[in-house]
Motif scaffolding. Structure first.
Motif, PDB file in Angstrom:
ATOM      1  N   LEU A 156       1.006  -1.838   0.696  1.00 58.42           N
ATOM      2  CA  LEU A 156       0.016   0.727   0.624  1.00 58.42           C
ATOM      3  C   LEU A 156       0.712   1.078  -0.007  1.00 58.42           C
ATOM      4  O   LEU A 156       0.052   2.639  -0.313  1.00 58.42           O
ATOM      5  N   MET A 157       1.957   1.569   0.664  1.00 57.93           N
ATOM      6  CA  MET A 157       2.402   2.095   0.934  1.00 57.93           C
ATOM      7  C   MET A 157       3.571   2.514  -0.515  1.00 57.93           C
ATOM      8  O   MET A 157       4.545   3.248  -0.737  1.00 57.93           O
ATOM      9  N   GLY A 158       3.634   1.926  -1.635  1.00 59.03           N
ATOM     10  CA  GLY A 158       4.798   2.012  -3.096  1.00 59.03           C
ATOM     11  C   GLY A 158       5.791   2.357  -2.569  1.00 59.03           C
ATOM     12  O   GLY A 158       6.567   0.955  -2.295  1.00 59.03           O
ATOM     13  N   ASP A 159       6.769   2.770  -2.966  1.00 55.83           N
ATOM     14  CA  ASP A 159       8.223   3.742  -3.412  1.00 55.83           C
ATOM     15  C   ASP A 159       8.802   3.776  -1.833  1.00 55.83           C
ATOM     16  O   ASP A 159       8.038   4.466  -0.661  1.00 55.83           O
ATOM     17  N   PRO A 160       9.756   2.706  -1.160  1.00 55.58           N
ATOM     18  CA  PRO A 160      10.144   2.767   0.452  1.00 55.58           C
ATOM     19  C   PRO A 160      11.090   4.346   0.723  1.00 55.58           C
ATOM     20  O   PRO A 160      11.135   4.765   1.515  1.00 55.58           O
ATOM     21  N   VAL A 161      10.794   5.056  -0.857  1.00 50.34           N
ATOM     22  CA  VAL A 161      12.090   6.479  -0.749  1.00 50.34           C
ATOM     23  C   VAL A 161      11.178   7.507  -0.190  1.00 50.34           C
ATOM     24  O   VAL A 161      10.565   7.945   0.699  1.00 50.34           O
ATOM     25  N   ALA A 162       9.702   7.831  -1.469  1.00 51.47           N
ATOM     26  CA  ALA A 162       8.395   8.150  -0.680  1.00 51.47           C
ATOM     27  C   ALA A 162       7.542   7.820   0.641  1.00 51.47           C
ATOM     28  O   ALA A 162       7.554   9.228   1.530  1.00 51.47           O
ATOM     29  N   ALA A 163       7.960   6.855   0.926  1.00 53.70           N
ATOM     30  CA  ALA A 163       7.010   6.100   1.992  1.00 53.70           C
ATOM     31  C   ALA A 163       8.177   6.890   3.975  1.00 53.70           C
ATOM     32  O   ALA A 163       7.826   6.979   4.580  1.00 53.70           O
ATOM     33  N   ARG A 164       9.843   6.745   3.343  1.00 48.94           N
ATOM     34  CA  ARG A 164      10.189   6.887   4.075  1.00 48.94           C
ATOM     35  C   ARG A 164       9.894   8.727   4.654  1.00 48.94           C
ATOM     36  O   ARG A 164      10.094   8.605   6.161  1.00 48.94           O
ATOM     37  N   VAL A 165       9.743   9.261   3.617  1.00 44.57           N
ATOM     38  CA  VAL A 165       9.710  10.654   3.566  1.00 44.57           C
ATOM     39  C   VAL A 165       8.642  11.053   4.495  1.00 44.57           C
ATOM     40  O   VAL A 165       9.181  11.580   5.738  1.00 44.57           O
ATOM     41  N   ALA A 166       7.598  10.501   4.105  1.00 42.93           N
ATOM     42  CA  ALA A 166       5.891  10.383   4.787  1.00 42.93           C
ATOM     43  C   ALA A 166       6.088  10.088   6.717  1.00 42.93           C
ATOM     44  O   ALA A 166       5.927  10.462   7.399  1.00 42.93           O
ATOM     45  N   VAL A 167       7.023   8.815   6.189  1.00 43.53           N
ATOM     46  CA  VAL A 167       7.579   7.816   7.759  1.00 43.53           C
ATOM     47  C   VAL A 167       8.351   9.214   8.659  1.00 43.53           C
ATOM     48  O   VAL A 167       7.473   9.546   9.550  1.00 43.53           O
ATOM     49  N   GLU A 168       9.206   9.910   8.073  1.00 43.55           N
ATOM     50  CA  GLU A 168      10.228  10.927   9.144  1.00 43.55           C
ATOM     51  C   GLU A 168       9.281  11.983   9.063  1.00 43.55           C
ATOM     52  O   GLU A 168       9.984  12.528  10.517  1.00 43.55           O
ATOM     53  N   ARG A 169       8.216  12.439   8.640  1.00 44.69           N
ATOM     54  CA  ARG A 169       7.593  13.123   8.353  1.00 44.69           C
ATOM     55  C   ARG A 169       7.327  13.177  10.242  1.00 44.69           C
ATOM     56  O   ARG A 169       7.019  14.094  10.913  1.00 44.69           O
ATOM     57  N   ILE A 170       6.544  12.401  10.098  1.00 47.13           N
ATOM     58  CA  ILE A 170       5.586  11.878  11.478  1.00 47.13           C
ATOM     59  C   ILE A 170       6.443  11.847  12.856  1.00 47.13           C
ATOM     60  O   ILE A 170       6.245  11.864  14.014  1.00 47.13           O
ATOM     61  N   VAL A 171       7.874  11.351  12.688  1.00 47.04           N
ATOM     62  CA  VAL A 171       9.113  10.418  13.372  1.00 47.04           C
ATOM     63  C   VAL A 171       8.777  11.641  13.723  1.00 47.04           C
ATOM     64  O   VAL A 171       9.127  12.025  14.762  1.00 47.04           O
ATOM     65  N   ALA A 172       9.580  12.522  13.345  1.00 51.50           N
ATOM     66  CA  ALA A 172       9.838  14.158  14.134  1.00 51.50           C
ATOM     67  C   ALA A 172       8.689  14.736  14.993  1.00 51.50           C
ATOM     68  O   ALA A 172       9.388  15.949  15.439  1.00 51.50           O
ATOM     69  N   LEU A 173       7.743  14.408  14.395  1.00 54.17           N
ATOM     70  CA  LEU A 173       6.605  14.811  15.419  1.00 54.17           C
ATOM     71  C   LEU A 173       5.979  13.882  16.706  1.00 54.17           C
ATOM     72  O   LEU A 173       5.455  14.341  18.206  1.00 54.17           O
ATOM     73  N   SER A 174       6.716  12.890  16.975  1.00 58.13           N
ATOM     74  CA  SER A 174       7.249  12.139  17.949  1.00 58.13           C
ATOM     75  C   SER A 174       7.477  12.587  19.018  1.00 58.13           C
ATOM     76  O   SER A 174       8.663  12.563  18.874  1.00 58.13           O
ATOM     77  N   ASP A 175       6.739  11.619  19.902  1.00 58.17           N
ATOM     78  CA  ASP A 175       7.765  11.345  21.664  1.00 58.17           C
ATOM     79  C   ASP A 175       8.312  10.154  21.208  1.00 58.17           C
ATOM     80  O   ASP A 175       8.695   9.805  22.177  1.00 58.17           O
ATOM     81  N   ILE A 176       7.747   9.493  20.940  1.00 55.55           N
ATOM     82  CA  ILE A 176       7.519   7.638  21.580  1.00 55.55           C
ATOM     83  C   ILE A 176       7.521   6.833  19.941  1.00 55.55           C
ATOM     84  O   ILE A 176       5.763   7.263  18.957  1.00 55.55           O
ATOM     85  N   VAL A 177       8.509   6.763  18.972  1.00 57.34           N
ATOM     86  CA  VAL A 177       8.490   5.706  18.107  1.00 57.34           C
ATOM     87  C   VAL A 177       8.569   4.239  18.213  1.00 57.34           C
ATOM     88  O   VAL A 177       9.814   3.886  18.859  1.00 57.34           O
ATOM     89  N   LYS A 178       8.070   3.047  17.551  1.00 56.72           N
ATOM     90  CA  LYS A 178       8.044   1.576  18.141  1.00 56.72           C
ATOM     91  C   LYS A 178       8.136   1.049  15.974  1.00 56.72           C
ATOM     92  O   LYS A 178       6.930   1.854  15.437  1.00 56.72           O
ATOM     93  N   VAL A 179       8.854   0.511  15.434  1.00 57.41           N
ATOM     94  CA  VAL A 179       9.473   0.487  14.799  1.00 57.41           C
ATOM     95  C   VAL A 179       9.915  -1.810  14.551  1.00 57.41           C
ATOM     96  O   VAL A 179      10.695  -1.752  15.286  1.00 57.41           O
ATOM     97  N   SER A 180       9.207  -2.076  14.002  1.00 55.80           N
ATOM     98  CA  SER A 180      10.186  -3.629  13.273  1.00 55.80           C
ATOM     99  C   SER A 180      11.569  -3.500  12.833  1.00 55.80           C
ATOM    100  O   SER A 180      11.677  -2.556  12.220  1.00 55.80           O
ATOM    101  N   ASP A 181      12.309  -4.109  12.866  1.00 53.39           N
ATOM    102  CA  ASP A 181      13.122  -4.564  12.030  1.00 53.39           C
ATOM    103  C   ASP A 181      13.290  -4.670  10.596  1.00 53.39           C
ATOM    104  O   ASP A 181      13.936  -3.959   9.960  1.00 53.39           O
ATOM    105  N   GLU A 182      12.482  -5.199  10.070  1.00 54.29           N
ATOM    106  CA  GLU A 182      11.475  -5.779   8.722  1.00 54.29           C
ATOM    107  C   GLU A 182      10.894  -4.218   7.884  1.00 54.29           C
ATOM    108  O   GLU A 182      11.374  -4.086   7.362  1.00 54.29           O
ATOM    109  N   ASP A 183      11.020  -3.122   9.587  1.00 55.25           N
ATOM    110  CA  ASP A 183      10.205  -2.336   8.880  1.00 55.25           C
ATOM    111  C   ASP A 183      11.692  -1.647   8.597  1.00 55.25           C
ATOM    112  O   ASP A 183      11.449  -0.784   7.264  1.00 55.25           O
ATOM    113  N   VAL A 184      12.010  -0.996   9.160  1.00 60.06           N
ATOM    114  CA  VAL A 184      13.500  -0.432   8.548  1.00 60.06           C
ATOM    115  C   VAL A 184      14.145  -0.952   7.045  1.00 60.06           C
ATOM    116  O   VAL A 184      14.607  -0.373   6.751  1.00 60.06           O
TER     117      VAL A 184
END
Length: 305
Positions: A156-184
């Motif tokens: 659903l998220m398509g290109d990982p480069v574009a997805a990473r930009v969207a993800v990291e925008r939210i990371v920068a807003l967050s206090d707590i982030v949990k992610v799996s090694d597969e996601d990274v």
């Protein structure tokens, strides 16, 4: 600490196809599972989502209500409830296919000033709803802790480069982030996992956690690094395990009295013994979840037994 949690994101029906070809339908959706896990741990949790007033929507709504999750006004305004098909291999690991749309209703209403606002997975990045989710996170930072689980869905998220930009925008807003090694690995192919997550920590979160399935979890804070092992259990399937861990993570920080914007500086300086105790409890929660079918996190009495 009293107060409530607001979870924003998809709620849907998981159609689980096992290795032997059998099929079962379970209520699911990563954010919905987090809200469910929090409610089962005794927390006041409300969910802002996007489902249809149909048979699948009723299945999910009733499932959440049984555990005490409150649906926000506007959550049942979609034309149909989304479906995710999870196909399990012989080890119980899942791959996903989706029939999904995501938005937020113009009539959506939530209670003011939650202790924590959590989002993740599809609902945080899939348009047209993703932009509305980000706007709500930005508005909530003045009063609430923000937590996030990217829970990547490549189909659903398509290109990982574009997805990473969207993800990291939210990371920068967050206090707590949990992610799996597969996601990274999908978001940052070929990059060193620890360096990626230290980079995320530098963007602003106080706590960044990576889960490695049966190999345990690692957290990074300004104080340092903590590693915990996962309990050994017989795995039925892995559906919802990361969501159960995420619910436990929010609950653990809540129990430590570190939720809410007023506690942001204290969260940033949380000692490593506290982090370790929280992660060990999260690992037990996830272990119970994988020991049975579907996204079925433990209740607080069950966990404390």
């Amino acid at each position: 600490m009293s107060g409530h949690a607001l979870v924003i994101g998809e709620a849907l029906v998981d159609v689980v196809v096992t290795a032997d070809g059998s099929v079962a339908r379970h209520p699911g959706g990563s954010p919905a599972n987090v809200a469910l896990g929090l409610a089962r741990l005794g927390r006041d949790a409300e969910l802002l989502t996007w489902m249809g007033d149909d048979a699948d929507g009723a299945l999910v709504r009733d499932h959440l209500a049984e555990s005490g999750v409150t649906l926000c006004a506007g959550s049942m305004d979609a034309s149909a409830t989304s479906v995710a098909t999870a196909t399990l291999d012989a080890t119980g690991a899942a791959t996903y296919d989706f029939a999904l749309e995501w938005s937020l209703s113009p009539q959506a209403r939530t209670r003011p000033e939650p202790m924590v606002v959590h989002t993740g997975s599809i609902g945080a990045v899939l348009e047209p709803g993703g932009a509305s989710v980000v706007a709500r996170l930005e508005a909530a930072r003045d009063t609430s802790t923000i937590s996030y689980d990217p829970n990547a869905r490549p189909s659903l998220m398509g290109d990982p480069v574009a997805a990473r930009v969207a993800v990291e925008r939210i990371v920068a807003l967050s206090d707590i982030v949990k992610v799996s090694d597969e996601d990274v690995a999908w978001l940052a192919p070929g990059e060193d996992l620890e360096q990626v997550l230290l980079g995320w920590l530098a963007m602003g979160p106080s706590l960044v956690v990576v889960t490695r399935g049966g190999e345990g979890a690692t957290a990074w804070t300004a104080e340092g690094r903590v590693d915990v092992r996962a309990p050994r259990v017989a795995v039925v399937d892995t559906v919802g395990a990361g969501d159960s861990f995420m619910g436990g993570l929010i609950d653990g920080v809540w129990e430590a009295g570190l939720l809410g914007a007023a506690q942001r500086s204290q969260l940033a300086s949380m000692d490593l013994d506290t982090v370790s105790a929280i992660l060990e409890r999260c690992a037990r929660i996830a272990a119970i979840t994988v020991s049975r079918a579907g996204a079925n996190p433990p209740s607080k009495p069950e966990l404390d037994a």
